[in-house]
Design a protein around this motif. Structure first.
Motif, PDB file in Angstrom:
ATOM      1  N   ARG A  37      16.875  -2.355  -6.337  1.00  0.00           N
ATOM      2  CA  ARG A  37      17.502  -3.604  -5.930  1.00  0.00           C
ATOM      3  C   ARG A  37      17.082  -4.784  -6.808  1.00  0.00           C
ATOM      4  NH1 ARG A  37      17.923  -5.411   0.335  1.00  0.00           N
ATOM      5  NH2 ARG A  37      18.281  -3.271   0.909  1.00  0.00           N
ATOM      6  N   TRP A  38      15.772  -4.855  -7.075  1.00  0.00           N
ATOM      7  CA  TRP A  38      15.278  -5.943  -7.938  1.00  0.00           C
ATOM      8  C   TRP A  38      15.570  -5.604  -9.391  1.00  0.00           C
ATOM      9  CZ3 TRP A  38      10.922  -7.015 -11.364  1.00  0.00           C
ATOM     10  CH2 TRP A  38      10.704  -8.388 -11.574  1.00  0.00           C
ATOM     11  N   ASN A  39      15.849  -4.350  -9.609  1.00  0.00           N
ATOM     12  CA  ASN A  39      16.220  -3.888 -10.942  1.00  0.00           C
ATOM     13  C   ASN A  39      15.072  -4.046 -11.932  1.00  0.00           C
ATOM     14  OD1 ASN A  39      17.936  -2.797 -12.811  1.00  0.00           O
ATOM     15  ND2 ASN A  39      19.010  -4.725 -13.259  1.00  0.00           N
ATOM     16  N   GLY A  40      13.891  -3.559 -11.513  1.00  0.00           N
ATOM     17  CA  GLY A  40      12.731  -3.662 -12.398  1.00  0.00           C
ATOM     18  C   GLY A  40      11.557  -2.873 -11.856  1.00  0.00           C
ATOM     19  N   TRP A  41      10.440  -2.947 -12.606  1.00  0.00           N
ATOM     20  CA  TRP A  41       9.226  -2.211 -12.252  1.00  0.00           C
ATOM     21  C   TRP A  41       8.347  -3.067 -11.361  1.00  0.00           C
ATOM     22  CZ3 TRP A  41       9.441   2.715 -13.712  1.00  0.00           C
ATOM     23  CH2 TRP A  41      10.238   3.052 -14.814  1.00  0.00           C
ATOM     24  N   ILE A  42       7.805  -2.443 -10.302  1.00  0.00           N
ATOM     25  CA  ILE A  42       6.920  -3.173  -9.393  1.00  0.00           C
ATOM     26  C   ILE A  42       5.514  -2.603  -9.586  1.00  0.00           C
ATOM     27  CG2 ILE A  42       6.526  -3.876  -6.997  1.00  0.00           C
ATOM     28  CD1 ILE A  42       9.329  -4.584  -8.007  1.00  0.00           C
ATOM     29  N   LEU A  43       4.592  -3.441 -10.090  1.00  0.00           N
ATOM     30  CA  LEU A  43       3.231  -2.977 -10.382  1.00  0.00           C
ATOM     31  C   LEU A  43       2.297  -3.388  -9.241  1.00  0.00           C
ATOM     32  CD1 LEU A  43       4.537  -2.492 -13.088  1.00  0.00           C
ATOM     33  CD2 LEU A  43       2.641  -3.667 -14.208  1.00  0.00           C
ATOM     34  N   THR A  44       1.609  -2.407  -8.656  1.00  0.00           N
ATOM     35  CA  THR A  44       0.766  -2.713  -7.492  1.00  0.00           C
ATOM     36  C   THR A  44      -0.694  -2.294  -7.677  1.00  0.00           C
ATOM     37  OG1 THR A  44       1.602  -0.653  -6.557  1.00  0.00           O
ATOM     38  CG2 THR A  44       2.583  -2.701  -5.734  1.00  0.00           C
ATOM     39  N   GLY A  45      -1.029  -1.647  -8.802  1.00  0.00           N
ATOM     40  CA  GLY A  45      -2.425  -1.250  -9.041  1.00  0.00           C
ATOM     41  C   GLY A  45      -3.161  -2.382  -9.753  1.00  0.00           C
ATOM     42  N   TYR A  46      -4.436  -2.562  -9.431  1.00  0.00           N
ATOM     43  CA  TYR A  46      -5.202  -3.679 -10.011  1.00  0.00           C
ATOM     44  C   TYR A  46      -5.172  -3.664 -11.546  1.00  0.00           C
ATOM     45  CZ  TYR A  46      -8.898  -6.899 -11.174  1.00  0.00           C
ATOM     46  OH  TYR A  46      -9.584  -7.952 -11.715  1.00  0.00           O
ATOM     47  N   ASP A  47      -5.496  -2.503 -12.131  1.00  0.00           N
ATOM     48  CA  ASP A  47      -5.626  -2.478 -13.596  1.00  0.00           C
ATOM     49  C   ASP A  47      -4.295  -2.781 -14.279  1.00  0.00           C
ATOM     50  OD1 ASP A  47      -8.286  -1.947 -13.398  1.00  0.00           O
ATOM     51  OD2 ASP A  47      -8.088   0.231 -13.655  1.00  0.00           O
ATOM     52  N   ALA A  79      -2.567  -6.053  -6.009  1.00  0.00           N
ATOM     53  CA  ALA A  79      -3.739  -5.798  -6.859  1.00  0.00           C
ATOM     54  C   ALA A  79      -5.018  -6.230  -6.140  1.00  0.00           C
ATOM     55  CB  ALA A  79      -3.602  -6.560  -8.175  1.00  0.00           C
ATOM     56  N   ASN A  80      -4.929  -7.354  -5.432  1.00  0.00           N
ATOM     57  CA  ASN A  80      -6.102  -7.884  -4.736  1.00  0.00           C
ATOM     58  C   ASN A  80      -6.505  -7.035  -3.534  1.00  0.00           C
ATOM     59  OD1 ASN A  80      -6.129  -9.986  -6.534  1.00  0.00           O
ATOM     60  ND2 ASN A  80      -5.173 -11.473  -5.154  1.00  0.00           N
ATOM     61  N   HIS A  81      -5.621  -6.134  -3.131  1.00  0.00           N
ATOM     62  CA  HIS A  81      -5.937  -5.243  -2.005  1.00  0.00           C
ATOM     63  C   HIS A  81      -6.017  -3.791  -2.465  1.00  0.00           C
ATOM     64  CE1 HIS A  81      -5.629  -8.101   1.431  1.00  0.00           C
ATOM     65  NE2 HIS A  81      -5.021  -8.817   0.488  1.00  0.00           N
ATOM     66  N   ALA A 132       0.850  -1.198   0.000  1.00  0.00           N
ATOM     67  CA  ALA A 132       0.000   0.000   0.000  1.00  0.00           C
ATOM     68  C   ALA A 132       0.886   1.249   0.000  1.00  0.00           C
ATOM     69  CB  ALA A 132      -0.923   0.005   1.212  1.00  0.00           C
ATOM     70  N   ARG A 133       1.985   1.195   0.749  1.00  0.00           N
ATOM     71  CA  ARG A 133       2.891   2.354   0.773  1.00  0.00           C
ATOM     72  C   ARG A 133       3.540   2.561  -0.594  1.00  0.00           C
ATOM     73  NH1 ARG A 133       7.054   2.909   4.422  1.00  0.00           N
ATOM     74  NH2 ARG A 133       7.426   0.685   4.702  1.00  0.00           N
ATOM     75  N   LEU A 134       3.887   1.436  -1.200  1.00  0.00           N
ATOM     76  CA  LEU A 134       4.518   1.517  -2.519  1.00  0.00           C
ATOM     77  C   LEU A 134       3.533   2.105  -3.545  1.00  0.00           C
ATOM     78  CD1 LEU A 134       7.331   0.458  -3.107  1.00  0.00           C
ATOM     79  CD2 LEU A 134       6.307  -1.586  -4.088  1.00  0.00           C
ATOM     80  N   ARG A 135       2.279   1.605  -3.496  1.00  0.00           N
ATOM     81  CA  ARG A 135       1.259   2.069  -4.433  1.00  0.00           C
ATOM     82  C   ARG A 135       0.996   3.557  -4.255  1.00  0.00           C
ATOM     83  NH1 ARG A 135      -3.008  -0.126  -2.598  1.00  0.00           N
ATOM     84  NH2 ARG A 135      -2.749  -2.266  -3.301  1.00  0.00           N
ATOM     85  N   ALA A 136       1.046   4.012  -2.980  1.00  0.00           N
ATOM     86  CA  ALA A 136       0.788   5.431  -2.714  1.00  0.00           C
ATOM     87  C   ALA A 136       1.892   6.296  -3.326  1.00  0.00           C
ATOM     88  CB  ALA A 136       0.695   5.668  -1.206  1.00  0.00           C
ATOM     89  N   ILE A 137       3.105   5.796  -3.336  1.00  0.00           N
ATOM     90  CA  ILE A 137       4.204   6.575  -3.931  1.00  0.00           C
ATOM     91  C   ILE A 137       4.102   6.534  -5.450  1.00  0.00           C
ATOM     92  CG2 ILE A 137       6.719   6.675  -4.222  1.00  0.00           C
ATOM     93  CD1 ILE A 137       6.889   5.546  -1.363  1.00  0.00           C
ATOM     94  N   ASP A 138       3.975   5.331  -5.985  1.00  0.00           N
ATOM     95  CA  ASP A 138       3.798   5.181  -7.431  1.00  0.00           C
ATOM     96  C   ASP A 138       3.383   3.730  -7.709  1.00  0.00           C
ATOM     97  OD1 ASP A 138       3.919   5.071 -10.189  1.00  0.00           O
ATOM     98  OD2 ASP A 138       5.733   6.304 -10.311  1.00  0.00           O
ATOM     99  N   PRO A 139       2.214   3.521  -8.326  1.00  0.00           N
ATOM    100  CA  PRO A 139       1.778   2.141  -8.610  1.00  0.00           C
ATOM    101  C   PRO A 139       2.669   1.438  -9.628  1.00  0.00           C
ATOM    102  CG  PRO A 139       0.175   3.738  -9.465  1.00  0.00           C
ATOM    103  CD  PRO A 139       1.198   4.531  -8.713  1.00  0.00           C
ATOM    104  N   VAL A 140       3.525   2.204 -10.298  1.00  0.00           N
ATOM    105  CA  VAL A 140       4.527   1.599 -11.201  1.00  0.00           C
ATOM    106  C   VAL A 140       5.875   2.123 -10.690  1.00  0.00           C
ATOM    107  CG1 VAL A 140       5.253   1.334 -13.604  1.00  0.00           C
ATOM    108  CG2 VAL A 140       2.837   1.750 -13.069  1.00  0.00           C
TER     109      VAL A 140
END
Ligand code: HEM
Length: 409
Positions: free
Chosen positions: A38-48, A325-327, A25-33
């Motif tokens: 560290r993982w060296n990639g995009w983390i998607l947290t929004g449902y759509d 996404a489920n939350h 939720a904190r990540l999504r609030a900052i940016d859903p993409v």
């Protein structure tokens, strides 16, 4: 370190592993993409974005042996040939056309209608497995119930002989620590390689036997399809049998365990299910949404694309975080609560698009029967863990242990 400053790039932090709703939720609030250094990639947290990511197999590749994931593996794969030889034939980690060729061989056996014939057998099995839980003493729910059910069901369906099943847990554990955990430590790789070799040695004669002497099981069906000319090599057949055994049991085990934890937090929902067991189907969907056994799946961009406000370049990794996404409150009302009557409930736990979980109808059937029978048998239960600890990895949501005392009143 204060709450707000915890490292959002650490997907294995205590918060990310044990309290993923809060973390994502904190990540999504900052940016859903969100770009994770560290993982060296995009983390998607929004449902759509997550749902679209699953559907977009044209731009987002599942191939683990090409692109950035392939580069990571190239340094180690030649040292562990059994392991990577078979893993590289799993259709879940391939794009078209290989994916379609293998999946179309087994698709029909896993439609809701095909697996429905297993319901009476699963119901009986659940009742047998519940019998020892009745004493009112503490039980290890993972080993005593949640693990055994899916292994027997998928083992029977495929036609995997009884003798090998005792070894399955160890093999699965050794393979799981390669598949779910990032990093390439030598001991894990060696164990995974050995486990894969032993599994293949166990299955090879079984497949040859089914060719000579077909039975009414899925292995015989696959061999028959292969002989009809839908050609799969023997190693491809072995690899994808291993995939089906493995994909089905760890996940279903964790679904049952996570369900028990969810119901312990929302006892009124347990009482509701007990009062009306026809709710087992929607209750299962809600457990899949609220705390499904898979946290996230990875892809990489084959084509340049735009996600949210960001340009994604060819070769970028993309993590589709299903748990987040489920939350997502933009999609689900009161997402951090369990409501077993929630409908519609189009969660992302089984993925979407061409790779949608093959075994979803089977997993649903097992969970419906298990939750229904547990709710019928036990008005209440107590979890005896002081704190619930989850295995630290990015992909699966698995408890380290779950001891439960089921009560009769
Ligand atoms: C609750 C239990 C389960 C969950 C949460 C789950 C989840 C998933 C997910 C998310 C995918 C998509 C992977 C991707 O898009 O990269 C998948 C694929 C798959 N699952 Fe499941 N699964 C479960 C149970 C099962 C069972 C019982 C089987 C038994 C056959 C199974 C077999 C497969 C296979 C073969 C694939 C690959 C499908 C493809 O790539 O076309 N799963 N599963």
């Amino acid at each position: 370190m204060g709450q707000g400053s915890a490292d959002l790039d650490n997907l294995l932090s205590d918060e990310a592993v044990n309290r993923p709703e809060a973390f994502y939720a904190r990540l999504r609030a900052i940016d859903p993409v969100y770009w994770n250094r560290r993982w060296n990639g995009w983390i998607l947290t929004g449902y759509d974005d997550v749902a679209e990511g699953f559907r977009n197999h044209q731009n987002l590749s599942s191939d683990r042996f090409a692109g950035p994931f392939g580069e990571d593996l190239s340094a180690v794969s030649s040292d562990y040939q059994q392991l990577f030889g078979f893993l590289s034939k799993f259709f879940v980690w391939k794009d078209q056309p290989y994916h379609t060729r293998v999946r179309s061989l087994v698709n029909k056996a896993f439609t809701p209608r095909s697996v429905e014939v297993l319901r009476p057998r699963v119901r009986t099995l659940v009742r047998d497995l519940l019998a020892p839980l009745r004493a009112g003493s503490e039980v290890d729910f993972l080993a005593g119930f949640a693990f055994t059910l899916p292994v027997i069901v998928i083992g029977d369906y495929l036609g995997v002989p009884q003798e090998g099943r005792d070894n399955l847990r160890q093999w699965a554990e050794d393979l799981g620590s390669v598949i779910f955990v990032s990093g390439n430590d030598e001991d894990r790789m060696r164990k995974g390689d050995d486990a894969m070799g032993q599994l293949a040695d166990f299955l090879r004669p079984v497949i040859r036997d089914r060719r000579a002497d077909p039975r009414d099981d899925l292995l015989s069906g696959m061999v028959r399809a292969q002989d009809r000319g839908d050609f799969l090599s023997e190693d491809e057949l072995i690899a994808n049998t291993i995939l089906m055994v493995f994909a089905g049991h760890e996940t279903t085990m964790n679904l049952l365990a996570n369900g028990i934890v969810a119901f312990s937090r929302f006892p009124e929902q347990w009482a509701k299910l007990r009062g009306d067991r026809a709710l087992a189907a929607t209750a299962t969907e809600e457990i899949l949404r609220y705390d499904g056994p898979i946290r996230a799946m990875a892809r990489w961009a084959r084509e340049p694309m735009r996600i949210g406000r960001h340009d994604v370049a060819v070769g970028d990794r993309v993590l589709l975080v299903q748990h987040a996404a489920n939350h997502d409150p933009a999609r689900f009302t009161d997402p951090d609560s369990v409501d077993i009557t929630r409908w519609p409930n189009r969660h992302t736990t089984f993925g979407q698009g061409i790779h949608t979980c093959l075994g979803a109808p089977l997993a649903r059937l097992e969970a419906q029967e298990a939750f229904s029978a547990l709710a019928e048998a036990f008005p209440r239960f107590d979890i005896s863990e002081d704190t619930l600890a989850y295995v630290p990895n990015i992909v699966s949501r698995s408890l380290r242990s779950l001891h439960v005392t089921f009560g009769e009143q």
